[in-house]
Write an enzyme that holds these catalytic residues in place. Structure first.
Site, PDB file in Angstrom:
ATOM      1  N   TYR A  26      33.269  46.796  37.942  1.00  0.00           N
ATOM      2  CA  TYR A  26      34.036  46.390  39.129  1.00  0.00           C
ATOM      3  C   TYR A  26      34.412  47.620  39.953  1.00  0.00           C
ATOM      4  CZ  TYR A  26      37.901  44.712  41.977  1.00  0.00           C
ATOM      5  OH  TYR A  26      38.729  44.435  43.036  1.00  0.00           O
ATOM      6  N   GLU A  48      43.838  38.366  43.946  1.00  0.00           N
ATOM      7  CA  GLU A  48      45.002  39.266  43.940  1.00  0.00           C
ATOM      8  C   GLU A  48      46.295  38.466  43.786  1.00  0.00           C
ATOM      9  OE1 GLU A  48      44.795  42.325  43.412  1.00  0.00           O
ATOM     10  OE2 GLU A  48      42.769  42.810  44.071  1.00  0.00           O
ATOM     11  N   TRP A  56      44.835  43.007  35.841  1.00  0.00           N
ATOM     12  CA  TRP A  56      43.599  42.724  36.574  1.00  0.00           C
ATOM     13  C   TRP A  56      42.474  42.351  35.611  1.00  0.00           C
ATOM     14  CZ3 TRP A  56      42.091  40.893  40.822  1.00  0.00           C
ATOM     15  CH2 TRP A  56      40.758  40.992  41.217  1.00  0.00           C
TER      16      TRP A  56
END
Length: 191
Positions: A26, A48, A56
């Site tokens: 990522y 988000e 995350w």
């Protein structure tokens, strides 16, 4: 999250990326690269928001299922979700089951539709001037005047679950700011 570190592959990158292969991929291929299409921006805003209060890594692991249940982040489709669809989403163990976040995603899809193709222009109108990359993670803000303005601008247009911190995380994710550390070898495309 410390300074840039040398990974097992010999590449120097932001330390947070070294927590897993998924995070490294990522970091290296997506984070901080400009995203200007509606679906891509809707996806980043949604993820988000779902990340708020969580790591995350959790969101990233669940991302494929998020893409499935939110129709590839097609705002037209998601805007039509009803209470039965919300109930189904809240029972889906493949996503983060938070009613406020699920309902915000649907409301945000409706807000995107109301913009009639202007979502990317709206989001990118809050992009700050480019600045040097931070030297360490302590130099990376959680909120900026631009993210505060973006959050307020989105809320005025009917968006939900988007505060200044979530807005800044999206700005990082979509390349509006480049918070790869100065020592990080990963390069992003210019904005």
């Amino acid at each position: 999250m410390g300074d840039a570190v040398v990974g097992s592959d010999g590449v120097t990158r932001c330390a947070w990326a070294e927590s897993s292969d998924e995070m490294r991929a990522y970091h290296d291929t997506e984070w901080g690269r400009p995203v200007r299409d509606e679906r891509g921006l809707f996806e980043r805003l949604t993820l988000e928001a779902f990340q708020s209060g969580l790591s995350w890594a959790i969101v990233l692991r669940k991302r494929p299922r998020f893409r499935e249940v939110f129709a590839g982040f097609d705002a037209e489709v998601v805007a039509a979700y009803d209470t039965a669809r919300v109930a189904a989403l809240l029972s889906d163990v493949g996503i983060i089951r938070n009613r406020a976040k699920v309902e915000a995603t649907i409301a945000n899809a409706r807000a995107i539709r109301a913009l009639d193709g202007g979502f990317a222009d709206l989001v990118w109108s809050f992009a700050p001037e480019p600045r040097p990359r931070p030297l360490s993670m302590t130099d990376v803000p959680a909120v900026t005047p631009e993210s505060t303005a973006l959050a307020a601008g989105l809320k005025r247009k009917g968006f939900r679950f988007v505060g200044p911190t979530t807005a800044y995380a999206m700005m990082q994710a979509v390349g509006m700011v480049d918070d790869h550390l100065a020592g990080c070898q990963v390069r992003t495309d210019p904005v």
